[in-house]
Enzyme design. Structure first.
Site, mmCIF file in Angstrom:
data_model
loop_
_atom_site.group_PDB
_atom_site.id
_atom_site.type_symbol
_atom_site.label_atom_id
_atom_site.label_comp_id
_atom_site.label_asym_id
_atom_site.label_seq_id
_atom_site.Cartn_x
_atom_site.Cartn_y
_atom_site.Cartn_z
ATOM 1 N N CYS A 79 27.566 67.290 54.745
ATOM 2 C CA CYS A 79 28.036 65.907 54.846
ATOM 3 C C CYS A 79 27.633 65.282 56.192
ATOM 4 O O CYS A 79 26.452 65.028 56.383
ATOM 5 C CB CYS A 79 29.538 65.870 54.586
ATOM 6 S SG CYS A 79 30.070 64.276 53.969
ATOM 7 N N HIS A 170 31.152 68.875 50.082
ATOM 8 C CA HIS A 170 31.833 69.865 50.934
ATOM 9 C C HIS A 170 32.096 71.177 50.184
ATOM 10 O O HIS A 170 33.132 71.300 49.527
ATOM 11 C CB HIS A 170 33.183 69.317 51.390
ATOM 12 C CG HIS A 170 33.101 68.302 52.476
ATOM 13 N ND1 HIS A 170 33.281 68.608 53.810
ATOM 14 C CD2 HIS A 170 32.852 66.987 52.430
ATOM 15 C CE1 HIS A 170 33.160 67.516 54.540
ATOM 16 N NE2 HIS A 170 32.899 66.512 53.720
ATOM 17 N N GLU A 172 33.001 73.994 51.375
ATOM 18 C CA GLU A 172 34.058 74.795 52.017
ATOM 19 C C GLU A 172 35.456 74.398 51.556
ATOM 20 O O GLU A 172 36.420 75.095 51.852
ATOM 21 C CB GLU A 172 33.941 74.681 53.553
ATOM 22 C CG GLU A 172 34.501 73.407 54.192
ATOM 23 C CD GLU A 172 33.641 72.150 53.977
ATOM 24 O OE1 GLU A 172 32.630 72.211 53.257
ATOM 25 O OE2 GLU A 172 34.011 71.105 54.544
HETATM 26 N N1 GLN Z 1 30.801 59.344 56.167
HETATM 27 C C1 GLN Z 1 30.806 60.317 57.225
HETATM 28 C C2 GLN Z 1 29.738 59.992 58.236
HETATM 29 O O1 GLN Z 1 28.910 59.178 57.975
HETATM 30 C C3 GLN Z 1 30.582 61.720 56.666
HETATM 31 C C4 GLN Z 1 31.771 62.117 55.848
HETATM 32 C C5 GLN Z 1 31.993 63.587 55.795
HETATM 33 O O2 GLN Z 1 31.462 64.374 56.569
HETATM 34 N N2 GLN Z 1 32.866 63.974 54.893
HETATM 35 O O3 GLN Z 1 29.749 60.540 59.293
#
Ligand code: GLN
Length: 187
Positions: A79, A170, A172
């Protein structure tokens, strides 16, 4: 080989990766300054807020250390961590590491209120993965040499090249350790 996996712990959802690794019987180390990467066999860049993590990485001098580390060791970006691995980001506040050739688009799958769980098709296992998307980034301008490891809605949501992998969702946050296991198999 030393089997301590570093988990960048500047901000965000790092603790759950420690739990996933423990379930696989793999030791981990929370990384809060660049020297702590010494002796690690791999590194996880967790989810969180990519602008904040990027700022802290620059403040603590992480960018060059991680780039050098990544020449010899696997890196998994989740992410916000995926955003940091890109070579281009749609937000100038993030200084990406350029570990994988693609452009990351922040919040591509909606803002916090639009977080959702979806079945994702993996290319290395016949059973789908219940993926949690939390303000998840999108993968664009993907170089053809990069392997698409999972898709959702006909779009790449997990990619890999060499030892490195990056994913929009995610892994995890579930008990399903197949993705961590697959990545560790690249060592
Ligand atoms: N939207 C977040 C970002 O741009 C990432 C979200 C996440 O890691 N769950 O940093």
């Amino acid at each position: 080989m030393d089997s301590v996996v570093g988990v960048l712990a500047l901000q965000g959802a790092y603790q759950k990766h420690v739990d996933s690794l423990a379930r696989l019987g793999v030791g981990s180390r929370l990384i809060r300054n660049p020297e702590e990467l010494d002796g690690c066999s791999a590194l996880i860049l967790p989810g969180g807020e990519s602008t904040t993590i990027s700022l802290l990485m620059q403040e603590y001098g992480f960018n060059e250390t991680i780039k050098t580390f990544a020449e010899a060791h696997p890196v998994l970006g989740v992410c916000a961590g995926m955003i940091l691995m890109a070579d281009e980001v749609d937000d100038d506040r993030v200084k990406p590491l350029g570990l994988l050739p693609f452009k990351a688009t922040r919040n591509f799958y909606g803002r916090q209120v639009h977080s959702f769980t979806a079945d994702v098709k993996l290319n290395f296992d016949e059973n789908v993965f219940q993926a949690q998307f939390i303000r998840a980034p999108g993968i664009e301008k993907l170089s053809p040499e990069v392997e698409i490891l999972a898709t959702y809605d006909d779009k790449a949501v997990m990619i890999g090249s060499g030892k490195h992998m990056a994913l929009s969702f995610h892994p995890e946050l579930t008990d399903d350790i197949r993705i961590h296991k697959y990545w560790l198999g690249k060592q």
